[in-house]
Write a protein that holds these residues in place. Structure first.
Motif, short mmCIF file in Angstrom:
data_model
loop_
_atom_site.label_atom_id
_atom_site.label_comp_id
_atom_site.label_asym_id
_atom_site.label_seq_id
_atom_site.Cartn_x
_atom_site.Cartn_y
_atom_site.Cartn_z
N GLU C 6 -0.85 1.70 -6.12
CA GLU C 6 -0.10 2.87 -5.64
C GLU C 6 0.01 2.91 -4.12
OE1 GLU C 6 -1.96 6.33 -7.24
OE2 GLU C 6 -1.73 5.60 -9.29
N ILE C 7 -1.03 2.42 -3.45
CA ILE C 7 -1.01 2.42 -1.98
C ILE C 7 0.10 1.51 -1.47
CG2 ILE C 7 -2.30 1.78 0.09
CD1 ILE C 7 -4.84 2.65 -1.28
N ASP C 8 0.11 0.27 -1.94
CA ASP C 8 1.16 -0.66 -1.50
C ASP C 8 2.53 -0.10 -1.81
OD1 ASP C 8 -0.66 -3.03 -0.94
OD2 ASP C 8 -1.08 -2.71 -3.06
N ARG C 9 2.66 0.44 -3.02
CA ARG C 9 3.97 0.92 -3.46
C ARG C 9 4.45 2.04 -2.56
NH1 ARG C 9 2.82 0.89 -8.87
NH2 ARG C 9 3.24 -1.34 -8.86
N SER C 10 3.56 2.97 -2.27
CA SER C 10 4.01 4.11 -1.46
C SER C 10 4.31 3.67 -0.03
CB SER C 10 2.97 5.24 -1.49
OG SER C 10 2.09 5.15 -0.40
N ILE C 11 3.52 2.75 0.49
CA ILE C 11 3.76 2.30 1.87
C ILE C 11 5.14 1.65 1.97
CG2 ILE C 11 3.08 0.54 3.56
CD1 ILE C 11 0.14 1.29 2.90
N VAL C 12 5.46 0.79 1.02
CA VAL C 12 6.74 0.07 1.09
C VAL C 12 7.91 0.99 0.76
CG1 VAL C 12 8.10 -1.80 0.09
CG2 VAL C 12 5.71 -2.20 0.70
#
Lengths: 93, 367, 543
Positions: C6-12
């Motif tokens: 979820e972290i990667d997804r939200s950052i991108v």
């Protein structure tokens, strides 16, 4: 001779400025100027046209073709990449 | 590079620019209550590192970015430690305020700070692991809990020992598995001589290989406890100086710590589980479930030497100024007698709650 | 393969939204081009000669079949049906319209890809050994560490406006197929006497106008300290690197000006100051990342055999040994006779995706030599892979031969170039093929750059060509003796500049000299050291 060229804002394609201020992909239709000085007012107007083009500048012409020091670059801008064509592109003009 | 000349003072607000030498910027931070860092050009990223250096040095005042700043740089500036962004020209409305997560440590003050992704994930994993360990080993005997802990947290685990009344049991169980595991001992310089000799006796008896005495920072001790009687004026400050801070410093580098806490000790320890996540580290309480009778029988079975003060009526031993023989029925009654304190702060529930809140911002793990 | 959480997804995805807002602000006039340019560059959008160019990051050159299909889809729907794989293990699209780019970025984000930091003065996409996790000679798979660096460097608040761009390369083996010696930071996984693995740290290398080989800062850095040490290097550079002269702004100049010793001392002092809790790599995260890159399972099937035309040669040249029994590394050459090096059509990308999926656990790599790799091919299926590649026009058997030429896009596309490089490579490729000069040239490297920025890596080529603009005409300088891998070296100029035609003949002549003088399969470097520049000079400038 000189003409004004730029890249179109929306897609980056090469365009040249006509005397009526409209930008077109064809160099033939571009407004011609005797020298840098004669082109100044038109270039000023082009530089204000920020919703249409990016980075307008003057190119040198040798007859109907790009000329001067940047002739290879400008010929490639006009006609597209030369990949797959003869290395003698620049000399063929 | 910059020089002293580029550091301008105006009351307690100081303006420096991005060309200021790092040392000059740190000097300015020591003298000023607020600092402006001026960006001559938005591309001049030195201001970010200066802000980070200033914040890391402990500067708690206002740090303001001025000059040529793009609105979209706001998030980078805030995370580098700035708390006010004041570009020469006003912010266009399209600047995005902030983002949900960050990959890196941030230096922003207050609630906007986000844990770096790698720590957020690690803490979430640690918390999940603690739950799993309790499920599997919640009722296991102390020796199993220690063996499991040493395996799971190999290389990043230490035991915390007071070398007090009941300390020998945990240490002996540790020594049975691995005598090289670091044992942290808070040498408060206020211990009973009996505790120190007992420590030496146990180290020799159990052949412990890595006992690390943790002493207070000498400069801090001179400043805060110049007459050596801080315990009289403010026992909490004394614990903070001699226990909490040295331990926090020593725990850097350990992800798990074995304690000797027991449910039978009360003081909020009644629900203690063998594995506990404090929001940052794993605390392992292998003897949590043992009652005094069981401990006494294990001491006998394992032929463990007893703390000399045990025979004098002490049931829990801390520093001499704040420990008395137990007067009541409760083992920790003799700690901080005459005050309502029952904990020194190294297991502070406030700190734990704060760390727990930080870890709540972690996420579900994939893979 | 790494998978987003979820972290990667939200950052991108939040950044895709941000860029969509920035593009509409530019189109409406709320942003001027001067304001917009740094923002678009942060998202990999350049304005080149004919159009916008979008550079998509392929993190450490690793992608899977699903991602490759999206790259093909973008080429087909938003571009002219092809893409260009680069020397930095990325892909570039030459013709996307600005108005389409937010949508392209969204489609990339759907398959966990982005174009973040593929331009600008920030930390660029980390590169590594294209054979990582498959190579026989590896100390440890560098990709989990590359992924850690990818995340740590993405939108790093402190290091997004550096003096100049910044490139990190990681290798897991001595044979260094990542050219760590010519990177701003080069990391090599090594094993110490205690048997632990850690990093040998190099910094200050680079190509461009002033090519330099990196200096070694440390013999051994514990892995958990990686982010603290990288942060220390970056901070020293960010504060002290030159900013008033673009040609002196790279870290290599800072290292040279300060001296390797003083620079190392500053880095070590900063490292001691900042190391600790927040910068320590948590053991759980290191383990989590490593788990994304499992070793492929062995295959008990015997290697396939085939008498199809060209199979034996392709098997000998393009297939490399794998550390797992029954597996093989397949190099897919993007260098057909007279082709544009690194170009692949949408159909070719789809074909590679399918072959990787069917016969190689779905994994694909991009190499700095502008080829593709199926790193975990099942050896039993090599004949089927060859057949599939042949149908797609991708079975050229020249990986690592002279005709495996590396080039930058050059003046045909690039705004910075002074001369063309692709057409020179095409003419040279045809000459090498047609005159049989390609035989017995294993590991000979030829690389061409269209300007001094050296994206074509000419400095570290055995035979390099650098295009310059001489009074409006294209002129090429020929260099000899550069080395990319396993101990970098910078080539030296052989003689006066050459016209495009002459340059092609000159390189062909040098290949000829090497083939005649080479002894017992020695490398070009050895031959050059033994016979000197004279025979080459004579062959090029003689008569």
């Amino acid at each position: 001779m000189r003409a004004i060229t730029a890249n179109r804002l929306t897609d980056g394609h090469v365009v040249y400025r006509r005397a009526d201020g409209i930008w077109k992909p064809s160099l033939i239709e571009a407004e011609r100027f005797a020298d840098d000085r004669a082109a100044e007012p038109a270039l000023d107007a082009a530089l204000r046209d920020i919703l249409t083009v990016v980075g307008p500048y003057l190119i040198e012409l040798d007859g109907e073709r790009p000329g001067g020091r940047k002739h290879v670059r400008e010929a490639i801008r006009l006609k597209g990449p030369t990949t797959g064509t003869s290395l003698l592109y620049a000399q063929e003009r | 590079m910059g020089s002293e000349a580029s550091v301008k003072h105006a009351h307690s607000r100081v303006e420096i620019d991005t060309a200021t030498a790092p040392q000059a910027a740190l000097d300015a931070a020591r003298r000023a209550a607020a600092i402006d860092i001026r960006f001559p050009a938005f591309k001049d990223g030195r201001g970010y590192s200066l802000a980070a250096l200033i914040r890391e040095s402990g500067f708690a005042g206002e740090l303001r970015a001025t000059g040529d700043i793009l609105p979209d740089q706001k998030d980078y500036l805030t995370r580098s430690g700035f708390d006010v962004i004041a570009p020469d020209e006003g912010s266009p409305r399209w600047a995005r305020a902030s983002f949900t997560h960050a990959y890196q440590p941030g230096l922003a003050k207050g609630a906007n700070d986000r844990l770096p992704a790698y720590r957020a994930r690690a803490l979430a994993a640690r918390k999940a692991q603690v739950q799993a360990l309790n499920q599997q080993y919640g009722d296991a005997p102390p020796e199993t809990i220690i063996a499991v802990a040493l395996e799971v947290f190999a290389g990043r685990i230490a035991m915390l020992s007071s070398f007090g009344i009941e300390a020998a049991l945990g240490l002996a169980l540790l020594a049975q598995v691995d005598r090289a595991v670091p044992v942290l001992f808070l040498d408060t310089q206020r211990h009973f001589p009996q505790t120190l000799s007992y420590r030496d006796q146990l180290v020799a008896h159990l052949r412990l290989e890595d006992v690390r005495p943790l002493t207070p920072d000498p400069a801090e001790a001179r400043a805060q406890d110049h007459d050596g009687r801080l315990y009289e004026r403010d026992s909490e400050a004394c614990c903070d100086l001699r226990k909490v801070r040295p331990l926090n410093a020593a725990l850097d580098g350990f992800d798990a710590v074995i304690t000797g806490r027991k449910r039978a000790h009360g003081s909020g320890r009644e629900a203690l589980r063998p594995f506990e996540f404090d929001g940052e580290r794993v605390k392992i309480n292998p003897v949590a479930g043992l009652d005094p009778a069981r401990i006494a029988s294990l001491y006998r079975d394992m032929k463990l030497p007893a703390h000399p003060l045990g025979a004098q009526g002490y049931t829990s031993v801390g520093c001499w100024p704040c420990t008395a023989p137990s007067a009541g029925t409760h083992p920790r009654d003799g700690r901080w007698p005459g005050s309502d304190r029952s904990e020194c702060g190294i297991f502070d529930p406030v700190r734990t709650a704060r760390a727990e809140a930080a870890s709540r911002r972690t996420v579900r793990l994939i893979g | 393969m790494y998978r987003y959480d979820e972290i990667d997804r939200s950052i991108v995805s939040e950044r895709v939204e941000e860029f969509r807002e920035q593009v509409s602000a530019r189109l409406s006039g709320a942003l001027t081009e001067d304001q917009f340019k740094p923002l678009r560059l942060m998202n990999g959008v350049y304005l080149q000669l004919h159009a916008y160019m979008l550079r998509v990051a392929i993190p450490y050159g690793t992608l899977d079949a699903r991602q490759m299909r999206v790259l093909a889809h973008i080429a087909r729907h938003y571009d002219k049906d092809y893409g260009h794989f680069t020397t930095r293990q990325n892909i570039q699209y030459n013709w996307p319209a600005l108005v389409d780019i937010p949508e392209i970025l969204e489609q990339l984000a759907d398959v966990e890809m982005h174009a973040i930091q593929t331009s600008g003065n920030c930390i660029r996409n980390t590169t590594t050994d294209p054979f990582a996790g498959a190579a026989l000679d590896e100390v440890e798979d560098p990709r989990p560490w590359c992924e850690l660096i990818r995340q740590w460097s993405t939108f790093h608040p402190e290091f997004t406006f550096l003096p100049r761009k910044f490139k990190i390369a990681v290798t897991g083996s001595d044979a260094d197929r990542a050219a760590i010696g010519v990177h701003d930071i080069g990391l090599k996984l090594v094993r110490n006497d205690a048997g632990e693995t850690g990093f040998e740290v190099h910094a200050g290398g680079g190509q461009g106008r002033t090519p330099r080989v990196a200096v070694k800062l440390r013999d051994f850095l514990p892995k958990g300290e990686l982010l603290a040490y990288l942060t220390a290097i970056m901070r020293v550079y960010n504060l002290a690197g030159q900013r008033d002269n673009i040609y002196k702004a790279r870290i290599k100049i800072l290292v040279e000006t300060m001296g390797a010793e003083a620079f190392t001392q500053d880095v070590e002092a900063m490292y001691r100051q900042i190391r600790g809790r927040d910068l320590a790599v948590p053991a759980e995260e290191a383990a989590r990342l490593a788990a994304f890159f499992p070793e492929p399972s062995p295959s008990t099937l015997p290697e396939g055999v085939s008498d199809a035309p060209g199979y034996a040669r392709w098997r000998a040249i393009n297939v490399k040994p794998h550390k797992v029994p029954g597996r093989a590394i397949v190099v897919i050459s993007l260098k057909p006779r007279a082709g544009a090096p690194g170009d692949a059509t949408a159909d070719q990308m789809d074909a590679v995706a399918s072959l990787a999926e069917r016969y190689g656990d779905g994994e694909i790599r991009v190499t700095k030599e502008q080829n593709l790799v199926i790193p975990h091919a099942i050896a039993a299926h090599l004949p089927a892979i060859h057949e599939g590649l042949r149908e797609a026009g991708l079975a050229t058997a020249n990986a690592g031969l002279a005709s495996d030429i590396v080039t930058c896009p050059g003046l045909d596309y690039c705004n910075l170039a002074n001369a063309r490089s692709i057409p020179v490579a095409q003419a040279l490729s045809a000459a090498l093929f047609d005159r049989g000069l390609d035989e017995d040239t294993q590991d000979l490297t030829i690389k061409i750059s269209g300007c001094i920025n050296a994206c074509g890596h000419h400095h570290i080529a055995n035979i390099g060509l650098l295009g310059v603009d001489k009074k409006g005409e294209e002129v090429y300088q020929l260099t000899l003796g550069g080395v990319a891998d396993n101990g970098a070296a910078i080539g030296k100029i052989l003689g006066p500049g050459l016209t495009p035609d002459e340059a092609v003949e000159a390189v062909a002549a040098c290949v000829g000299v090497f083939r005649r003088k080479r002894k017992d399969g020695e490398t070009f470097t050895h031959t050059l050291a033994r016979i000197g520049f004279e025979p080459f000079k004579e062959a090029v400038y003689g008569q």
